[in-house]
Motif scaffolding. Structure first.
Motif, mmCIF file in Angstrom:
data_model
loop_
_atom_site.group_PDB
_atom_site.id
_atom_site.type_symbol
_atom_site.label_atom_id
_atom_site.label_comp_id
_atom_site.label_asym_id
_atom_site.label_seq_id
_atom_site.Cartn_x
_atom_site.Cartn_y
_atom_site.Cartn_z
ATOM 1 N N HIS A 21 56.697 79.887 15.931
ATOM 2 C CA HIS A 21 57.779 79.326 16.752
ATOM 3 C C HIS A 21 58.641 80.480 17.258
ATOM 4 O O HIS A 21 59.487 81.009 16.544
ATOM 5 C CB HIS A 21 58.610 78.345 15.921
ATOM 6 C CG HIS A 21 59.611 77.571 16.728
ATOM 7 N ND1 HIS A 21 60.033 76.307 16.358
ATOM 8 C CD2 HIS A 21 60.285 77.854 17.872
ATOM 9 C CE1 HIS A 21 60.916 75.866 17.245
ATOM 10 N NE2 HIS A 21 61.092 76.800 18.172
ATOM 11 N N MET A 22 58.444 80.854 18.551
ATOM 12 C CA MET A 22 59.163 81.984 19.143
ATOM 13 C C MET A 22 59.408 81.713 20.620
ATOM 14 O O MET A 22 58.692 80.940 21.254
ATOM 15 C CB MET A 22 58.359 83.272 18.980
ATOM 16 C CG MET A 22 57.810 83.505 17.597
ATOM 17 S SD MET A 22 56.941 85.073 17.462
ATOM 18 C CE MET A 22 58.320 86.192 17.374
ATOM 19 N N HIS A 23 60.434 82.407 21.170
ATOM 20 C CA HIS A 23 60.809 82.194 22.566
ATOM 21 C C HIS A 23 60.885 83.509 23.334
ATOM 22 O O HIS A 23 61.189 84.560 22.760
ATOM 23 C CB HIS A 23 62.151 81.468 22.641
ATOM 24 C CG HIS A 23 62.116 80.106 22.042
ATOM 25 N ND1 HIS A 23 61.717 78.989 22.739
ATOM 26 C CD2 HIS A 23 62.385 79.683 20.777
ATOM 27 C CE1 HIS A 23 61.763 77.937 21.942
ATOM 28 N NE2 HIS A 23 62.161 78.329 20.741
ATOM 29 N N SER A 24 60.623 83.422 24.627
ATOM 30 C CA SER A 24 60.673 84.589 25.514
ATOM 31 C C SER A 24 61.520 84.268 26.733
ATOM 32 O O SER A 24 62.119 83.189 26.840
ATOM 33 C CB SER A 24 59.249 84.969 25.944
ATOM 34 O OG SER A 24 58.778 84.074 26.957
ATOM 35 N N LEU A 31 63.648 88.404 25.241
ATOM 36 C CA LEU A 31 62.574 89.374 25.442
ATOM 37 C C LEU A 31 61.484 88.800 26.348
ATOM 38 O O LEU A 31 61.160 87.615 26.262
ATOM 39 C CB LEU A 31 61.948 89.770 24.102
ATOM 40 C CG LEU A 31 62.872 90.412 23.065
ATOM 41 C CD1 LEU A 31 62.077 90.776 21.820
ATOM 42 C CD2 LEU A 31 63.571 91.649 23.636
ATOM 43 N N SER A 32 60.912 89.655 27.184
ATOM 44 C CA SER A 32 59.768 89.236 27.990
ATOM 45 C C SER A 32 58.600 88.938 27.056
ATOM 46 O O SER A 32 58.583 89.379 25.898
ATOM 47 C CB SER A 32 59.376 90.344 28.959
ATOM 48 O OG SER A 32 58.826 91.445 28.239
ATOM 49 N N SER A 261 60.105 81.423 12.945
ATOM 50 C CA SER A 261 61.461 81.969 12.921
ATOM 51 C C SER A 261 62.382 81.282 13.918
ATOM 52 O O SER A 261 63.596 81.299 13.766
ATOM 53 C CB SER A 261 61.417 83.463 13.236
ATOM 54 O OG SER A 261 60.938 83.683 14.565
ATOM 55 N N ASP A 262 61.826 80.699 14.986
ATOM 56 C CA ASP A 262 62.609 80.201 16.122
ATOM 57 C C ASP A 262 63.400 81.358 16.725
ATOM 58 O O ASP A 262 64.557 81.218 17.125
ATOM 59 C CB ASP A 262 63.536 79.054 15.707
ATOM 60 C CG ASP A 262 63.988 78.206 16.899
ATOM 61 O OD1 ASP A 262 63.550 78.490 18.034
ATOM 62 O OD2 ASP A 262 64.784 77.274 16.706
ATOM 63 N N PHE A 263 62.753 82.509 16.810
ATOM 64 C CA PHE A 263 63.385 83.723 17.332
ATOM 65 C C PHE A 263 63.674 83.591 18.817
ATOM 66 O O PHE A 263 62.830 83.168 19.594
ATOM 67 C CB PHE A 263 62.458 84.916 17.094
ATOM 68 C CG PHE A 263 62.899 86.184 17.769
ATOM 69 C CD1 PHE A 263 63.979 86.896 17.275
ATOM 70 C CD2 PHE A 263 62.235 86.665 18.893
ATOM 71 C CE1 PHE A 263 64.401 88.072 17.894
ATOM 72 C CE2 PHE A 263 62.647 87.834 19.515
ATOM 73 C CZ PHE A 263 63.727 88.541 19.016
ATOM 74 N N HIS A 264 64.924 83.995 19.203
ATOM 75 C CA HIS A 264 65.330 83.983 20.609
ATOM 76 C C HIS A 264 65.754 85.351 21.119
ATOM 77 O O HIS A 264 65.464 85.690 22.266
ATOM 78 C CB HIS A 264 66.501 83.009 20.820
ATOM 79 C CG HIS A 264 66.098 81.570 20.880
ATOM 80 N ND1 HIS A 264 65.766 80.836 19.759
ATOM 81 C CD2 HIS A 264 65.979 80.720 21.925
ATOM 82 C CE1 HIS A 264 65.457 79.590 20.121
ATOM 83 N NE2 HIS A 264 65.588 79.497 21.423
ATOM 84 N N PRO A 269 70.628 86.839 13.536
ATOM 85 C CA PRO A 269 70.212 86.718 12.132
ATOM 86 C C PRO A 269 68.701 86.611 11.951
ATOM 87 O O PRO A 269 68.207 86.757 10.839
ATOM 88 C CB PRO A 269 70.896 85.420 11.681
ATOM 89 C CG PRO A 269 71.064 84.625 12.942
ATOM 90 C CD PRO A 269 71.325 85.632 14.018
ATOM 91 N N LEU A 270 67.984 86.329 13.041
ATOM 92 C CA LEU A 270 66.537 86.146 12.940
ATOM 93 C C LEU A 270 65.802 87.234 13.719
ATOM 94 O O LEU A 270 66.331 87.810 14.663
ATOM 95 C CB LEU A 270 66.147 84.770 13.478
ATOM 96 C CG LEU A 270 66.773 83.573 12.770
ATOM 97 C CD1 LEU A 270 66.436 82.286 13.507
ATOM 98 C CD2 LEU A 270 66.291 83.502 11.323
ATOM 99 N N ALA A 271 64.596 87.474 13.307
ATOM 100 C CA ALA A 271 63.709 88.419 13.986
ATOM 101 C C ALA A 271 62.294 87.871 13.858
ATOM 102 O O ALA A 271 62.042 86.956 13.063
ATOM 103 C CB ALA A 271 63.820 89.808 13.353
ATOM 104 N N PRO A 272 61.356 88.366 14.640
ATOM 105 C CA PRO A 272 59.974 87.885 14.507
ATOM 106 C C PRO A 272 59.500 87.937 13.058
ATOM 107 O O PRO A 272 59.613 88.967 12.394
ATOM 108 C CB PRO A 272 59.198 88.847 15.402
ATOM 109 C CG PRO A 272 60.168 89.234 16.459
ATOM 110 C CD PRO A 272 61.491 89.339 15.740
#
Length: 297
Positions: A21-24, A31-32, A261-264, A269-272
């Motif tokens: 779960h990650m976003h670009s 991040l691209s 992570s739901d990284f944005h 507080p979050l990272a990959p």
């Protein structure tokens, strides 16, 4: 020559190098897709799924760059839905990509987001933000669908408010002028779209909806009845006791578990790959699903 990746284990373990779960920048990430793949590599994440909101626009780019780095990128998306009037997100894991009903559904979601952005802009112009749509687009820096954070940044840049929290407190939060509701499709309909693409429907971050134990169970029941197959057992940082409770709910319904992570954006507080440790449980990991055999091997 790139070294082959070790197969994923049959149980939940810490530090798997897996983030589903990650976003670009294809949605609301900083991040691209290429930079996201590089961030994954830097953090030891060797397998990831790009799950931008209601789009797969960044997937091809992420997959090409992941391949060049010796990583595996699974196609995915995080779709907005409604259940009993509550906004619920569903992650689509898409080993075969998006096609059929899902492809059409994503196009409809994009149109809904565009219409919502236009209405938010119209309302904010009435309270003093001139050319609100153009200003939000400038903050977004791309042609992706606009969201409330883009308008919040526009309000700050125009010096209407001093900071983003104030922008939400005065103009964009619940009940404020820029709080525009979108009529998202029902949860069951979105699950059908995902299944039509031979994908796996995963209930996103079930602990974040502020539901009681009982009502969360009802949501899980409705999701499973609609054809959903998994829920995020681990989503970023979460309370260990509540995580164990969620694990018991998934076990009782024979739902698989996912993690992400739901990284944005960097610097938060979050990272990959950064998330709470998994609880000890017998929940079957979603990567054991037959459709993900190649990804997990």
């Amino acid at each position: 020559m790139t070294q082959p990746l070790p197969p994923l284990p049959a149980t939940f373990e810490a530090d798997l190098g897996l983030d589903l779960h990650m976003h670009s920048t294809a949605s609301d990430g900083a991040l691209s897709p290429c930079a996201l793949a590089e961030a994954c590599q830097a953090k030891g994440v060797t397998r990831f799924c790009l799950t931008d909101h209601d789009t797969v626009a960044g997937v091809a780019e992420a997959q090409r760059h992941a391949d060049s780095l010796g990583l595996r990128c699974l196609a995915g998306s995080e779709l907005s839905t409604l259940w009993r009037g509550i906004g619920i997100h569903v992650v689509a894991l898409l080993p075969s990509g998006a096609h059929g009903a899902l492809e059409a559904g994503l196009a409809a979601q994009a149109r809904a987001r565009d219409a919502r952005a236009e209405e938010i802009a119209h309302r904010l112009e009435k309270v003093g933000l001139d050319a609100a749509l153009a200003r939000a687009r400038e903050q977004a820096g791309s042609e992706r669908p606009l969201g409330r954070p883009d308008f919040a940044k526009a309000l700050v840049a125009a010096e209407v408010v001093p900071d983003i929290p104030t922008a939400f407190k005065k103009y964009l939060g619940a009940g404020k002028p820029g709080d525009v509701k979108t009529h998202w499709p029902y949860l069951s309909e979105v699950v059908e779209w995902i299944r039509d693409s031979q994908g796996i429907a995963v209930l996103a971050h079930p602990l974040r909806y502020r539901l009681t134990h009982r009502k969360r169970g009802q949501l899980l029941d409705a999701f499973r009845e609609a054809g959903g197959e998994a829920a995020e057992l681990i989503s970023g940082h979460q309370n260990a006791d509540v995580g164990r409770d969620l694990a018991r709910q998934l076990e009782a319904r024979d739902l698989m578990g996912s993690q992400g992570s739901d990284f944005h954006y960097p610097g938060g507080p979050l990272a990959p790959g950064v998330m709470s440790a998994p609880p000890r449980c017998s929940v079957t990991p979603v990567w054991r699903h037959p459709k993900l055999a190649t990804f997990a091997a």
